[in-house]
Scaffold this motif. Structure first.
Motif, PDB file in Angstrom:
ATOM      1  N   GLY A 177      36.163  44.663  24.301  1.00 15.08           N
ATOM      2  CA  GLY A 177      35.962  43.317  24.846  1.00 15.08           C
ATOM      3  C   GLY A 177      35.821  43.335  26.354  1.00 15.08           C
ATOM      4  O   GLY A 177      34.994  42.614  26.924  1.00 15.08           O
ATOM      5  N   GLN A 178      36.615  44.175  27.021  1.00 18.53           N
ATOM      6  CA  GLN A 178      36.513  44.296  28.476  1.00 18.53           C
ATOM      7  C   GLN A 178      35.169  44.901  28.873  1.00 18.53           C
ATOM      8  O   GLN A 178      34.521  44.437  29.805  1.00 18.53           O
ATOM      9  CB  GLN A 178      37.662  45.159  29.006  1.00 18.53           C
ATOM     10  N   LYS A 179      34.747  45.931  28.145  1.00 16.96           N
ATOM     11  CA  LYS A 179      33.445  46.563  28.443  1.00 16.96           C
ATOM     12  C   LYS A 179      32.308  45.556  28.332  1.00 16.96           C
ATOM     13  O   LYS A 179      31.421  45.508  29.179  1.00 16.96           O
ATOM     14  CB  LYS A 179      33.186  47.726  27.479  1.00 16.96           C
ATOM     15  N   GLN A 180      32.354  44.726  27.274  1.00 14.80           N
ATOM     16  CA  GLN A 180      31.250  43.787  27.085  1.00 14.80           C
ATOM     17  C   GLN A 180      31.268  42.696  28.145  1.00 14.80           C
ATOM     18  O   GLN A 180      30.201  42.262  28.613  1.00 14.80           O
ATOM     19  CB  GLN A 180      31.288  43.190  25.672  1.00 14.80           C
ATOM     20  N   ARG A 223      36.310  35.989  38.196  1.00 12.83           N
ATOM     21  CA  ARG A 223      35.923  34.923  37.262  1.00 12.83           C
ATOM     22  C   ARG A 223      36.304  35.278  35.818  1.00 12.83           C
ATOM     23  O   ARG A 223      36.663  34.400  35.035  1.00 12.83           O
ATOM     24  CB  ARG A 223      34.406  34.705  37.379  1.00 12.83           C
ATOM     25  N   ILE A 224      36.248  36.575  35.470  1.00 17.55           N
ATOM     26  CA  ILE A 224      36.554  36.964  34.088  1.00 17.55           C
ATOM     27  C   ILE A 224      37.937  37.620  33.975  1.00 17.55           C
ATOM     28  O   ILE A 224      38.286  38.180  32.934  1.00 17.55           O
ATOM     29  CB  ILE A 224      35.473  37.908  33.509  1.00 17.55           C
ATOM     30  N   GLY A 225      38.701  37.555  35.066  1.00 20.26           N
ATOM     31  CA  GLY A 225      40.073  38.036  35.024  1.00 20.26           C
ATOM     32  C   GLY A 225      40.226  39.541  34.953  1.00 20.26           C
ATOM     33  O   GLY A 225      41.209  40.050  34.399  1.00 20.26           O
ATOM     34  N   LEU A 226      39.241  40.270  35.519  1.00 21.30           N
ATOM     35  CA  LEU A 226      39.304  41.736  35.446  1.00 21.30           C
ATOM     36  C   LEU A 226      39.207  42.399  36.826  1.00 21.30           C
ATOM     37  O   LEU A 226      38.754  43.533  36.944  1.00 21.30           O
ATOM     38  CB  LEU A 226      38.186  42.272  34.531  1.00 21.30           C
ATOM     39  N   VAL A 227      39.664  41.698  37.857  1.00 21.76           N
ATOM     40  CA  VAL A 227      39.654  42.273  39.211  1.00 21.76           C
ATOM     41  C   VAL A 227      40.427  43.592  39.250  1.00 21.76           C
ATOM     42  O   VAL A 227      40.024  44.547  39.925  1.00 21.76           O
ATOM     43  CB  VAL A 227      40.260  41.277  40.232  1.00 21.76           C
TER      44      VAL A 227
END
Length: 258
Positions: free
Chosen positions: A158-161, A141-145
């Motif tokens: 930004g990725q961590k948050q 959903r957030i594009g971080l698979v």
């Protein structure tokens, strides 16, 4: 902006908190309804973060009550706070991810422990698989698979948050509390985090957000609360609060931040 109903799911009454004789919260009362997005604004040191931490008893209030969902006062010391805290996601300013665990492990740790505690006879393997499946769906959903097996040290702020927000979502909370979720981020990373929070607001998630992002508060919140010296000095919908502030202190504050 959310359409809300009148179902109060968080009722704070006469909340007080003192640190070493310093009265940080003096007498705070507010009702938060299902679907509300409440932006908490105010100058540094006015009690915003302490208020947020009292909502899930990361700080124990000295007086007053925090009534949640099924008429439970979680400020009552006899309550099993861990049981009720699961219903309140918390997203911190500095992410608070476990550095020695992968992204996937960070997201699944809470749901796995909660499920095992709730059903001691359940298959641990089935619980783990279910938690992993849900986590991967959230990461998609957030594009971080592609970051599932990465460690937090390899991620941008930004990725961590966004991972921290997904970790909160994995517990299926009824409310998510955000403590200045963008203040530790580089400016170019703020937008991606605010966009995710905006999408959550549009989906109907109830949220309380301590923020310095006035444009975001104006656009996304349906209720803005102005803290000053340990009290809620003013509250209302964003249009009222930003366009027609009543208190001298709020007028002064907005003149400096807008």
């Amino acid at each position: 902006m959310n359409d809300t109903n009148n179902e109060v799911i968080l009722s704070v009454q006469h909340l007080k908190k003192t640190f070493n004789k310093l009265e940080v919260l003096k007498d705070v009362s507010i009702d938060i309804s299902k679907g509300d997005v409440v932006a908490v604004i105010g100058p540094s040191g006015c009690g915003k973060s302490t208020f947020l931490r009292c909502l899930n008893c990361l700080e124990d209030p000295d007086d007053g009550s925090v009534i949640i969902f099924d008429n439970v006062n979680i400020a009552d010391v006899r309550i099993d706070i861990n049981e009720h805290r699961r219903n309140m996601g918390m997203v911190f300013q500095h992410f608070n991810l476990f550095e020695n665990k992968t992204v996937l492990e960070n997201i699944t740790l809470g749901p796995i422990n909660a499920a095992l505690k709730k059903n001691k006879k359940a298959s641990k393997k089935a619980i783990v698989e279910e938690a992993k499946t849900k986590a991967m769906t959230l990461l998609e959903r957030i594009g971080l698979v592609d970051k599932a097996n990465a460690y937090p040290s390899t991620l941008s702020g930004g990725q961590k948050q966004r991972i921290a927000i997904v970790r909160a979502l994995a517990m299926d909370p009824k409310v998510i509390l955000f403590d200045e979720p963008t203040s530790a981020l580089d400016p170019e990373m703020v937008g991606e985090v605010l966009q995710l929070i905006k999408e959550l607001a549009q989906s109907g998630m109830t949220m309380v957000i301590v923020t310095h992002e006035m444009g975001f508060a104006k656009e996304v919140a349906n209720k803005v609360v102005f803290f000053n010296e340990g009290i809620i000095e003013e509250e209302g919908n964003p249009k009222e609060v930003f366009a027609n502030p009543q208190s001298v202190r709020l007028k002064d504050f907005l003149s400096k931040v807008l």
